[in-house]
Scaffold this motif. Structure first.
Motif, PDB file in Angstrom:
ATOM      1  N   HIS A 278       0.835  -1.190   0.000  1.00 39.08           N
ATOM      2  CA  HIS A 278       0.000   0.000   0.000  1.00 39.08           C
ATOM      3  C   HIS A 278       0.871   1.241   0.000  1.00 39.08           C
ATOM      4  CE1 HIS A 278      -3.280   2.622   0.701  1.00 39.08           C
ATOM      5  NE2 HIS A 278      -3.007   2.866   1.970  1.00 39.08           N
TER       6      HIS A 278
ATOM      7  N   TYR B 276      -2.724  -5.803   1.609  1.00 34.43           N
ATOM      8  CA  TYR B 276      -2.098  -5.149   0.470  1.00 34.43           C
ATOM      9  C   TYR B 276      -0.888  -5.876  -0.115  1.00 34.43           C
ATOM     10  CZ  TYR B 276      -4.883  -1.177   1.994  1.00 34.43           C
ATOM     11  OH  TYR B 276      -5.924  -0.371   2.343  1.00 34.43           O
TER      12      TYR B 276
ATOM     13  N   LEU C 163     -14.398   0.380 -13.931  1.00 32.24           N
ATOM     14  CA  LEU C 163     -14.089   0.220 -12.505  1.00 32.24           C
ATOM     15  C   LEU C 163     -13.595  -1.188 -12.218  1.00 32.24           C
ATOM     16  CD1 LEU C 163     -17.095   2.036 -10.755  1.00 32.24           C
ATOM     17  CD2 LEU C 163     -14.820   2.937 -11.225  1.00 32.24           C
TER      18      LEU C 163
ATOM     19  N   GLN D 141     -10.051  -1.716 -13.420  1.00 36.22           N
ATOM     20  CA  GLN D 141      -9.054  -1.007 -12.612  1.00 36.22           C
ATOM     21  C   GLN D 141      -8.845  -1.705 -11.269  1.00 36.22           C
ATOM     22  OE1 GLN D 141      -9.211   3.472 -12.597  1.00 36.22           O
ATOM     23  NE2 GLN D 141     -11.014   3.115 -13.864  1.00 36.22           N
ATOM     24  N   ILE D 142      -9.948  -2.104 -10.634  1.00 34.98           N
ATOM     25  CA  ILE D 142      -9.832  -2.799  -9.350  1.00 34.98           C
ATOM     26  C   ILE D 142      -9.165  -4.153  -9.543  1.00 34.98           C
ATOM     27  CG2 ILE D 142     -11.160  -3.881  -7.487  1.00 34.98           C
ATOM     28  CD1 ILE D 142     -13.275  -1.687  -7.881  1.00 34.98           C
TER      29      ILE D 142
ATOM     30  N   GLN E  94      -6.774  -5.253 -11.270  1.00 32.61           N
ATOM     31  CA  GLN E  94      -5.389  -5.327 -11.717  1.00 32.61           C
ATOM     32  C   GLN E  94      -4.582  -6.159 -10.735  1.00 32.61           C
ATOM     33  OE1 GLN E  94      -3.744  -4.019 -14.401  1.00 32.61           O
ATOM     34  NE2 GLN E  94      -5.599  -3.132 -15.311  1.00 32.61           N
TER      35      GLN E  94
ATOM     36  N   TYR F  62      -7.143  -8.724  -6.956  1.00 27.73           N
ATOM     37  CA  TYR F  62      -7.615  -7.339  -7.044  1.00 27.73           C
ATOM     38  C   TYR F  62      -6.685  -6.447  -6.239  1.00 27.73           C
ATOM     39  CZ  TYR F  62      -9.529  -8.018  -2.335  1.00 27.73           C
ATOM     40  OH  TYR F  62      -9.666  -8.272  -1.003  1.00 27.73           O
ATOM     41  N   ASP F  63      -6.728  -5.151  -6.559  1.00 28.07           N
ATOM     42  CA  ASP F  63      -5.916  -4.171  -5.856  1.00 28.07           C
ATOM     43  C   ASP F  63      -6.765  -3.548  -4.758  1.00 28.07           C
ATOM     44  OD1 ASP F  63      -4.667  -1.682  -5.093  1.00 28.07           O
ATOM     45  OD2 ASP F  63      -3.384  -1.890  -6.856  1.00 28.07           O
TER      46      ASP F  63
ATOM     47  N   THR G  46      -6.980   0.358  -4.673  1.00 27.75           N
ATOM     48  CA  THR G  46      -7.816   0.893  -5.749  1.00 27.75           C
ATOM     49  C   THR G  46      -9.285   0.619  -5.476  1.00 27.75           C
ATOM     50  OG1 THR G  46      -6.032   0.549  -7.355  1.00 27.75           O
ATOM     51  CG2 THR G  46      -8.260   0.814  -8.239  1.00 27.75           C
TER      52      THR G  46
ATOM     53  N   GLU H  81     -10.735   0.412  -2.576  1.00 26.14           N
ATOM     54  CA  GLU H  81     -11.181   1.350  -1.551  1.00 26.14           C
ATOM     55  C   GLU H  81     -11.469   2.727  -2.154  1.00 26.14           C
ATOM     56  OE1 GLU H  81      -8.257   1.355   1.542  1.00 26.14           O
ATOM     57  OE2 GLU H  81      -8.335  -0.830   1.754  1.00 26.14           O
ATOM     58  N   ARG H  82     -10.616   3.164  -3.045  1.00 29.33           N
ATOM     59  CA  ARG H  82     -10.783   4.501  -3.630  1.00 29.33           C
ATOM     60  C   ARG H  82     -11.969   4.553  -4.581  1.00 29.33           C
ATOM     61  NH1 ARG H  82      -8.651   6.267  -8.362  1.00 29.33           N
ATOM     62  NH2 ARG H  82      -7.220   4.490  -8.419  1.00 29.33           N
ATOM     63  N   LEU H  83     -12.087   3.579  -5.474  1.00 29.18           N
ATOM     64  CA  LEU H  83     -13.135   3.645  -6.493  1.00 29.18           C
ATOM     65  C   LEU H  83     -14.515   3.289  -5.940  1.00 29.18           C
ATOM     66  CD1 LEU H  83     -11.305   2.112  -9.596  1.00 29.18           C
ATOM     67  CD2 LEU H  83     -11.635   4.510  -8.996  1.00 29.18           C
TER      68      LEU H  83
END
Length: 462
Positions: free
Chosen positions: A10, A39, A352, A355-356, A358, A423-424, A427, A429-431
């Protein structure tokens, strides 16, 4: 359930020191390892395998069966329902047989050139199945052996347990985990996978018990768990994870007497389909690589998902649904709140998802053919503040029980739900709009129509 490690570390996270080996058995999930567990690609240090050999160091592939008298169980039924005209009894051998078989028994096997992979009633990373189920009664502790559909007596008496309501018919199901069984393939990532499976197994026992007409109370309390395990659990190599109390349903009031069923406990409510046994027999996680065929999810599946999550046995989670192909439901991002899905944003969430999803520089699965993806999140900060080094276990129990419900709902509607850790987390959490440094995603569950695998999958019948 696949076992990809989460990308990371992270951003901004400080390096975390590996805990000493001597602490591995007593403190399986210390709070300073949380960031690694979520993470880091290293996840959790190998010391948490409780001293077992690392992968490739002559670790036995087959754990020896426990010693003790073996008690055959009656064949499990084809349907799950209370016996006509009588209430369910957790001391009834037929009830015990059905409960254990449909919670963690062998339901399917694959005919493949490389062997016969055996599948149980819950998802497990590459069929390693590190969890163990032990039935605790007033007269002893009995370990469930799914391969032979038997019980093995571990000890003849379990004393010092306060049975609720002074009911001699109350029983406990205890979930423990052998981390080394999964570490043979996944190394130091094993405790994360074991914690996920323990939560799903807790949800499975709760679901089947409800269908049989039993009252259940899922338990996370560490002291009670340790008291239940102390008389029979080995000192190393097997970790206590969770438990459920089983009891008869309340007796109906006598004619003419006021109705008073007493206070309702959280475990008294549960969603389950009327054909749960057949649903569990067909549930599966798909082939080794999950590449589903394009398919629509019906609104009925979404209704079932809402009802199931609303009655999850442990409520310390939130569910974010990124829906792409659902009848009578606009594509978008939804959050499960107060028993219903509330739309957060509209539009195709494919960007979304990719991106998540990745993982190691590439998208981890074909999100273009998944109908929807559920992300189960927990409040990491609040859990650590309240439970300290026990937070990791507790949040995985709650979210895992909900993840199993997602899998069962998908199976009921002819689809496959795949727990996939590629998954990331940062990312996600943010999206998804989670609270920074407080909430984190610990389950990604993709729903779609699985393609036929290369092997034949056959049912297991006792």
């Amino acid at each position: 359930m696949t076992g990809r490690r989460l990308p990371g570390p992270h951003p901004g996270a400080e390096p975390i020191q590996e805990i000493p080996r001597s602490a591995a058995g007593d403190v399986p999930f210390p709070p300073e390892l949380w960031a690694q567990a979520v993470y880091s690609r290293r996840a959790i240090p190998t010391t948490l395998a409780a001293g077992h050999p690392a992968p490739g160091r002559n670790a036995a592939e087959v754990d020896p069966l426990p010693q003790g008298p073996r008690l055959p169980l009656v064949p499990p039924p084809l349907h799950l329902a209370p016996a006509p005209g009588s209430s369910a009894d957790p001391s009834d051998p037929a009830v015990v047989s059905a409960l254990l078989h449909y919670s963690y028994g062998l339901l399917q096997h694959d005919l493949t050139p490389g062997g016969w992979p055996l599948h149980r009633a819950v998802a497990s990373a590459r069929c390693r199945y590190p969890s163990e189920l032990t039935l605790i009664t007033p007269t002893g502790a009995l370990r469930f052996d799914p391969l032979h559909h038997q019980l093995t007596l571990l000890c003849a008496a379990v004393t010092g347990i306060q049975y609720p309501e002074h009911e001699s018919t109350s029983r406990f199901i205890v979930i423990t985990s052998r981390f080394a069984r999964t570490a043979r393939l996944y190394g130091d990532y094993a405790p994360r996978l074991c914690a996920q499976e323990a939560g799903m197994l807790l949800g499975a026992v709760h679901l089947v018990a409800s269908a049989l007409g039993l009252r259940t109370r899922p338990g996370q309390d560490q002291k009670t768990l340790n008291d239940l395990c102390a008389p029979w659990l080995p000192s190393a190599g097997e970790h206590p994870m969770g438990y459920l109390e089983l009891a008869r349903p309340p007796r109906p009031p006598k004619t003419g007497s006021p109705v008073d069923a007493g206070p309702q406990r959280p475990g008294d409510r549960a969603w389950h389909p009327p054909d749960l046994a057949s649903v569990l027999r067909v549930r599966h996680s798909g082939a080794a690589i999950f590449d589903p065929e394009p398919a629509l999810v019906t609104r009925e599946l979404i209704d079932d998902l809402e009802a199931a999550l609303a009655t999850a046995p442990l409520g310390d989670f939130s569910c974010h649904l990124l829906a792409r192909s659902v009848t009578d439901l606009a594509p978008g991002h939804y959050v499960h709140v107060e028993g219903r899905l509330r739309q957060v944003s509209e539009g195709d969430p494919l960007a979304l998802l990719e991106q998540i999803g990745q993982s190691e520089g590439r998208v981890s699965m074909n999100f273009r053919s998944t109908a929807c993806v559920a992300y189960l999140a927990v409040r990491r900060g609040a859990a650590v503040a309240r439970y300290g080094d026990d937070a990791f276990r507790r949040v995985h129990l709650g979210a895992g029980a909900a993840a199993h419900l997602v899998c069962v709902v998908a199976a009921r509607h002819g689809l496959t739900a795949r727990v996939h850790n590629g998954y990331d987390a940062a990312t996600a959490e943010r999206l998804l709009g989670l609270m920074p440094d407080e909430e984190t995603v610990i389950f990604q569950v993709a729903i779609g129509a699985a393609r036929p695998p290369a092997s034949f999958r056959l049912p297991v019948v006792f």
